[in-house]
Design a protein around this motif. Structure first.
Motif, PDB file in Angstrom:
ATOM      1  N   ILE A 399     127.282   3.241 -45.560  1.00 41.96           N
ATOM      2  CA  ILE A 399     128.951   3.082 -46.026  1.00 41.96           C
ATOM      3  C   ILE A 399     128.877   3.310 -47.403  1.00 41.96           C
ATOM      4  CG2 ILE A 399     130.709   1.482 -46.220  1.00 41.96           C
ATOM      5  CD1 ILE A 399     129.756   2.202 -43.289  1.00 41.96           C
ATOM      6  N   ILE A 400     129.823   4.076 -47.831  1.00 43.88           N
ATOM      7  CA  ILE A 400     130.101   4.660 -49.289  1.00 43.88           C
ATOM      8  C   ILE A 400     131.563   4.649 -49.481  1.00 43.88           C
ATOM      9  CG2 ILE A 400     129.398   6.123 -51.220  1.00 43.88           C
ATOM     10  CD1 ILE A 400     127.221   7.414 -49.655  1.00 43.88           C
ATOM     11  N   GLY A 401     131.812   4.027 -50.741  1.00 38.83           N
ATOM     12  CA  GLY A 401     133.619   3.990 -51.017  1.00 38.83           C
ATOM     13  C   GLY A 401     134.329   3.341 -49.786  1.00 38.83           C
ATOM     14  N   GLY A 402     133.486   2.387 -49.110  1.00 37.63           N
ATOM     15  CA  GLY A 402     134.321   1.831 -48.253  1.00 37.63           C
ATOM     16  C   GLY A 402     134.735   2.627 -46.738  1.00 37.63           C
ATOM     17  N   ARG A 403     133.764   3.769 -46.642  1.00 40.33           N
ATOM     18  CA  ARG A 403     133.877   4.572 -45.479  1.00 40.33           C
ATOM     19  C   ARG A 403     132.406   4.818 -44.742  1.00 40.33           C
ATOM     20  NH1 ARG A 403     136.692   8.804 -49.553  1.00 40.33           N
ATOM     21  NH2 ARG A 403     138.308   7.322 -50.328  1.00 40.33           N
ATOM     22  N   GLU A 404     132.410   4.962 -43.582  1.00 37.92           N
ATOM     23  CA  GLU A 404     131.172   5.386 -42.875  1.00 37.92           C
ATOM     24  C   GLU A 404     131.020   6.789 -43.318  1.00 37.92           C
ATOM     25  OE1 GLU A 404     128.793   5.888 -38.573  1.00 37.92           O
ATOM     26  OE2 GLU A 404     131.037   5.813 -39.005  1.00 37.92           O
ATOM     27  N   ILE A 405     129.740   7.258 -43.832  1.00 42.20           N
ATOM     28  CA  ILE A 405     129.332   8.690 -44.253  1.00 42.20           C
ATOM     29  C   ILE A 405     128.307   9.015 -43.259  1.00 42.20           C
ATOM     30  CG2 ILE A 405     128.494   9.761 -46.077  1.00 42.20           C
ATOM     31  CD1 ILE A 405     131.187   9.061 -46.602  1.00 42.20           C
ATOM     32  N   ALA A 406     127.521   8.248 -42.993  1.00 40.50           N
ATOM     33  CA  ALA A 406     126.186   8.836 -42.090  1.00 40.50           C
ATOM     34  C   ALA A 406     125.568   7.475 -41.217  1.00 40.50           C
ATOM     35  CB  ALA A 406     125.250   9.258 -43.101  1.00 40.50           C
ATOM     36  N   PRO A 407     125.684   7.761 -39.863  1.00 44.23           N
ATOM     37  CA  PRO A 407     124.755   7.007 -39.302  1.00 44.23           C
ATOM     38  C   PRO A 407     123.386   7.469 -39.129  1.00 44.23           C
ATOM     39  CG  PRO A 407     126.092   8.326 -37.899  1.00 44.23           C
ATOM     40  CD  PRO A 407     126.511   8.566 -39.063  1.00 44.23           C
ATOM     41  N   GLY A 408     122.493   6.574 -39.056  1.00 44.42           N
ATOM     42  CA  GLY A 408     121.093   7.183 -38.684  1.00 44.42           C
ATOM     43  C   GLY A 408     120.226   6.326 -37.508  1.00 44.42           C
ATOM     44  N   TYR A 409     119.456   6.832 -36.934  1.00 42.50           N
ATOM     45  CA  TYR A 409     118.905   5.980 -35.625  1.00 42.50           C
ATOM     46  C   TYR A 409     117.425   6.289 -35.440  1.00 42.50           C
ATOM     47  CZ  TYR A 409     123.401   6.836 -33.314  1.00 42.50           C
ATOM     48  OH  TYR A 409     124.895   6.804 -33.253  1.00 42.50           O
ATOM     49  N   GLU A 410     116.660   5.431 -35.070  1.00 40.13           N
ATOM     50  CA  GLU A 410     115.607   5.752 -34.393  1.00 40.13           C
ATOM     51  C   GLU A 410     115.688   6.075 -33.091  1.00 40.13           C
ATOM     52  OE1 GLU A 410     111.094   3.602 -33.277  1.00 40.13           O
ATOM     53  OE2 GLU A 410     112.532   2.511 -34.536  1.00 40.13           O
ATOM     54  N   GLU A 411     115.745   7.322 -32.690  1.00 45.39           N
ATOM     55  CA  GLU A 411     115.952   7.891 -31.474  1.00 45.39           C
ATOM     56  C   GLU A 411     115.379   7.340 -30.165  1.00 45.39           C
ATOM     57  OE1 GLU A 411     118.741   9.666 -31.487  1.00 45.39           O
ATOM     58  OE2 GLU A 411     118.777  10.021 -33.628  1.00 45.39           O
ATOM     59  N   LEU A 412     116.450   7.025 -29.101  1.00 45.21           N
ATOM     60  CA  LEU A 412     115.706   6.491 -27.918  1.00 45.21           C
ATOM     61  C   LEU A 412     115.170   7.638 -27.062  1.00 45.21           C
ATOM     62  CD1 LEU A 412     115.664   4.360 -25.696  1.00 45.21           C
ATOM     63  CD2 LEU A 412     117.884   5.049 -24.782  1.00 45.21           C
ATOM     64  N   ASN A 413     113.624   7.568 -26.562  1.00 49.11           N
ATOM     65  CA  ASN A 413     113.087   8.628 -26.175  1.00 49.11           C
ATOM     66  C   ASN A 413     112.623   8.351 -24.806  1.00 49.11           C
ATOM     67  OD1 ASN A 413     111.101   7.135 -27.222  1.00 49.11           O
ATOM     68  ND2 ASN A 413     109.730   8.699 -27.629  1.00 49.11           N
ATOM     69  N   ASP A 414     112.841   7.138 -24.398  1.00 41.35           N
ATOM     70  CA  ASP A 414     112.659   6.711 -22.823  1.00 41.35           C
ATOM     71  C   ASP A 414     113.663   6.896 -21.760  1.00 41.35           C
ATOM     72  OD1 ASP A 414     112.452   5.073 -20.437  1.00 41.35           O
ATOM     73  OD2 ASP A 414     111.890   3.261 -21.651  1.00 41.35           O
ATOM     74  N   PRO A 415     113.534   7.962 -21.015  1.00 45.73           N
ATOM     75  CA  PRO A 415     114.227   8.501 -20.161  1.00 45.73           C
ATOM     76  C   PRO A 415     115.006   7.590 -19.304  1.00 45.73           C
ATOM     77  CG  PRO A 415     111.980   9.313 -19.526  1.00 45.73           C
ATOM     78  CD  PRO A 415     111.860   8.785 -20.899  1.00 45.73           C
ATOM     79  N   GLN A 416     114.093   6.566 -18.757  1.00 46.87           N
ATOM     80  CA  GLN A 416     114.691   5.838 -17.802  1.00 46.87           C
ATOM     81  C   GLN A 416     115.557   4.711 -18.401  1.00 46.87           C
ATOM     82  OE1 GLN A 416     111.848   4.361 -14.465  1.00 46.87           O
ATOM     83  NE2 GLN A 416     110.254   4.881 -16.264  1.00 46.87           N
ATOM     84  N   GLU A 417     115.241   4.298 -19.737  1.00 41.67           N
ATOM     85  CA  GLU A 417     116.217   3.447 -20.289  1.00 41.67           C
ATOM     86  C   GLU A 417     117.423   4.180 -20.779  1.00 41.67           C
ATOM     87  OE1 GLU A 417     118.325   0.272 -22.444  1.00 41.67           O
ATOM     88  OE2 GLU A 417     116.766   0.351 -20.959  1.00 41.67           O
ATOM     89  N   GLN A 418     117.250   5.368 -21.049  1.00 38.83           N
ATOM     90  CA  GLN A 418     118.496   6.291 -21.424  1.00 38.83           C
ATOM     91  C   GLN A 418     119.375   6.492 -20.056  1.00 38.83           C
ATOM     92  OE1 GLN A 418     119.461   8.107 -24.773  1.00 38.83           O
ATOM     93  NE2 GLN A 418     121.197   7.431 -23.092  1.00 38.83           N
ATOM     94  N   ARG A 419     118.890   6.893 -19.112  1.00 40.85           N
ATOM     95  CA  ARG A 419     119.547   6.816 -17.604  1.00 40.85           C
ATOM     96  C   ARG A 419     120.166   5.415 -17.391  1.00 40.85           C
ATOM     97  NH1 ARG A 419     120.225   9.486 -13.210  1.00 40.85           N
ATOM     98  NH2 ARG A 419     118.612  11.088 -13.863  1.00 40.85           N
ATOM     99  N   ARG A 420     119.823   4.400 -17.678  1.00 41.17           N
ATOM    100  CA  ARG A 420     120.210   3.103 -17.445  1.00 41.17           C
ATOM    101  C   ARG A 420     121.694   2.872 -18.198  1.00 41.17           C
ATOM    102  NH1 ARG A 420     121.071  -1.665 -19.583  1.00 41.17           N
ATOM    103  NH2 ARG A 420     120.108  -1.326 -21.333  1.00 41.17           N
TER     104      ARG A 420
END
Length: 481
Positions: A399-420
Motif C-alpha cells: 500500500i502506498i498513498g492509501g492505495r494498493e499498488i502491488a500484491p505479492g505471493y508465495e505461489e501455490l504449486n500444489d495441484p490438489q490444493e489448487q483444485r480444491r
C-alpha cells in the motif's frame, strides 16, 4: 447553431483562406520529410552563438514588429524562439509568413544569436510550411481548463499544458526503466493471450467477445497470471509481462476498465524475494526518472525511502476493531462494524466484514509504503498458506498513498490444493474450474514468488496526480449522445 460553433466555423474559414493564399504563393500546405538538427530541447542544449541549425515545430506564439517577427516553436520537449526579418528571407517569404496561424507546423533554418533580453534565438534565413491547421488551438493559452476536452481531445491537452506532456514523457521513461531494471536482473519479457476461453488469475467481471474463426465465446483477460505460471512449469525461471488487463467494472478516480499491469514470477523465490524486488524497482524508477523519493504534498507527503514498513493484516484490524475482534461471532462483528459507521450487507461473512474494515478504515491511512502481510486465505486463492496458520496465506499487499499498488505471493504449486480452492470458488459449477491450468500444474511447478504491480496507480503517485485518467493518454469516457 451555437455561438461556439459559429466562432469555430469562422476561424476555420479564415484559416482556409490563408491556406489558399499560401498555395497561390507556391507553398505546399502539407509538406513531407524535414531534416531537423534535433528536438527543441536538444537545440537549446546545442546553442552556440552564430552556430547554424535547422529546427521544426508548432507555432504557439507570434509577435509582429513591422518588418520583423518574433515567434515561438513548440514540440514535446519544449519551446524555442525564432526571429524572422524581411531583409533576411525576402519579400515573398515574409509576405507568406504573415498568412501563418497559431498551430501551424513549420521548419526553419538559420543561425543562433542571443536577444538583448538574453533569450537564445534562431535568426531565420529560410522557412518551410509543414502542416497548415484548420482549427484554432485552445482559446485559453495559459492552459486548457475544460476537463471534458482535456480527456476526450487529449492532443489539445498535450499542446496547451506542458506539465501534462511531461507526465506522459516520464510515463514512457518509467516503463522503459522498469523493463531495463528487470532485463538487467535476468527476467525475460513474454507475451500471453489477451483473449482467453476462461478468464482467470483474479476475481473480476470480464469483457466478453466472440471468436468467429473458432466459433466460440472468448473473454478479454483480467490477468495474465495463469499463463505466466505455465512458463514456470515449462522451465523459465524469471518471467514478466507488462501489458493491458481488462475488467468490466466501474470507472472512478482509481479505476479504469483497461489498465496497464506488470506481473512478475521467479522460480524458487517467495514473498521476501518479491518484497526486495518491488522495493528496489520502485525506488530505482523514482530516482532515475522523477529524481526524488518524496512525493505527495506538504500536508500529506509520501516517502519512498527504504526500509518499508511490514505489518500483519491481523494487527492492523485489531488496532481499529479491537483486541477481541477475531473472537467475536458473526452477529457481534456486524454490530461492531456498524459502530465504526460502516455499511454491512446482511449476507456478508466474517472475512467480508473484516475486509470492509480494512478497505474503509485502514488502507487509506497507509501513506508511506507498507507491506500488509498474512491475509485471510479466502481472499487469495492462488497463494500458499502460512506454515504456522492455515487460515492465512503467505502474501503481501503493498500500500502506498492509501492505495494498493502491488500484491505479492508465495505461489501455490500444489495441484490438489489448487483444485480444491477452485472448486470451492466455483460453488458447484464445473465450467468455472480451469482444467487447463490444473493440467499444467500437475506436471510440476517449482516453488515461486509472484507479484503484480498496477502501473497506472504507481505512476499516479510518482506524477503527483489524483485521478487515474491523468496518467492514461486516452482514458475510457462515456460516449457522447
Amino acid at each position: 447553431m451555437t455561438e461556439e460553433h459559429l466562432d469555430q466555423n469562422t476561424f476555420r474559414a479564415q484559416r482556409i483562406d490563408n491556406l489558399n493564399v499560401l498555395q497561390e504563393l507556391g507553398y505546399t500546405p502539407y509538406g513531407g520529410e524535414y531534416k531537423r538538427s534535433g528536438t527543441l530541447a536538444e537545440i537549446r542544449g546545442q546553442f552556440q552563438e552564430e552556430g547554424r541549425t535547422q529546427i521544426a515545430g508548432r507555432i504557439v506564439a507570434i509577435r509582429e514588429m513591422g518588418k520583423s517577427v518574433f515567434a515561438h516553436l513548440q514540440d514535446y520537449t519544449g519551446r524555442f524562439q525564432i526571429y524572422l526579418r524581411k531583409n533576411d528571407v525576402g519579400d515573398d517569404a515574409f509576405k507568406a509568413f504573415k498568412h501563418l496561424d497559431l498551430g501551424d507546423h513549420i521548419g526553419v533554418s538559420g543561425t543562433f544569436f542571443t536577444t538583448r533580453m538574453g533569450e537564445p534565438t534562431l535568426k531565420v534565413e529560410e522557412w518551410t510550411l509543414l502542416s497548415k491547421t484548420l482549427l484554432p488551438l485552445p482559446a485559453k493559452w495559459h492552459g486548457l481548463q475544460d476537463v471534458e476536452i482535456r480527456y476526450r481531445q487529449r492532443y489539445l491537452d498535450l499542446i496547451a499544458n506542458p506539465e501534462v506532456c511531461d507526465v506522459f514523457r516520464k510515463r514512457s521513461l518509467a516503463i522503459k526503466g522498469i523493463r531495463d531494471f528487470l532485463f538487467d536482473r535476468g527476467y525475460l519479457e513474454v507475451e500471453t493471450p489477451m483473449m482467453q476461453a476462461m478468464p482467470g488469475g483474479a476475481a473480476a467481471t470480464p469483457f466478453k467477445t466472440y471468436y468467429e474463426a473458432l466459433g466460440s465465446p472468448m473473454y478479454m483477460r483480467i490477468a495474465p497470471e495463469l499463463y505466466l505460471k505455465r512458463m514456470l512449469v515449462g522451465g523459465f525461471d524469471r518471467v514478466f509481462e507488462l501489458n493491458r488487463n481488462f475488467r468490466n467494472e466501474g470507472l472512478s478516480r482509481f479505476h479504469n476498465p483497461e489498465f496497464t499491469m506488470l506481473e512478475i514470477y521467479e522460480a524458487f523465490g517467495g514473498v521476501q524475494t518479491m518484497m526486495e524486488l518491488v522495493t528496489q524497482l520502485i525506488t530505482h524508477v523514482a530516482q532515475t526518472v522523477y529524481g526524488s523519493l518524496v512525493f505527495g504534498s506538504e500536508e500529506a507527503p509520501i516517502d519512498l525511502t527504504p526500509p518499508w514498513r511490514v505489518v500483519p493484516y491481523r494487527d492492523l484490524i485489531i488496532e481499529v476493531a479491537g483486541e477481541d475482534w477475531f473472537s467475536l461471532d458473526l452477529a457481534q462483528q456486524q454490530e461492531r462494524a456498524q459502530s465504526l459507521e460502516l455499511q454491512i450487507a446482511p449476507e456478508w461473512n466474517e472475512t467480508e466484514i473484516t475486509q470492509e474494515i480494512f478497505e474503509k478504515r485502514i488502507e487509506k491511512t497507509l501513506r508511506n509504503p507498507t507491506f500488509v502481510t498474512r491475509l485471510p486465505v479466502d481472499l487469495v486463492p492462488l497463494a500458499k498458506t502460512c506454515p504456522d496458520d492455515p487460515e492465512s496465506v503467505n502474501v503481501f499487499e503493498l500500500i502506498i498513498g492509501g492505495r494498493e499498488i502491488a500484491p505479492g505471493y508465495e505461489e501455490l504449486n500444489d495441484p490438489q490444493e489448487q483444485r480444491r480452492r477452485f472448486e470451492e470458488q466455483a460453488a458447484g459449477d464445473p465450467e468455472k474450474v480451469d482444467e487447463a491450468f490444473l493440467l499444467a500444474l500437475e506436471h510440476g511447478m517449482p516453488p515461486a514468488g509472484g507479484m503484480g504491480i498496477g502501473i497506472d496507480r504507481l505512476l499516479m503517485i510518482l506524477s503527483n496526480v489524483e485521478a487515474i485518467r491523468d496518467v492514461i493518454l486516452f482514458p475510457q469516457l462515456k460516449q457522447k449522445a
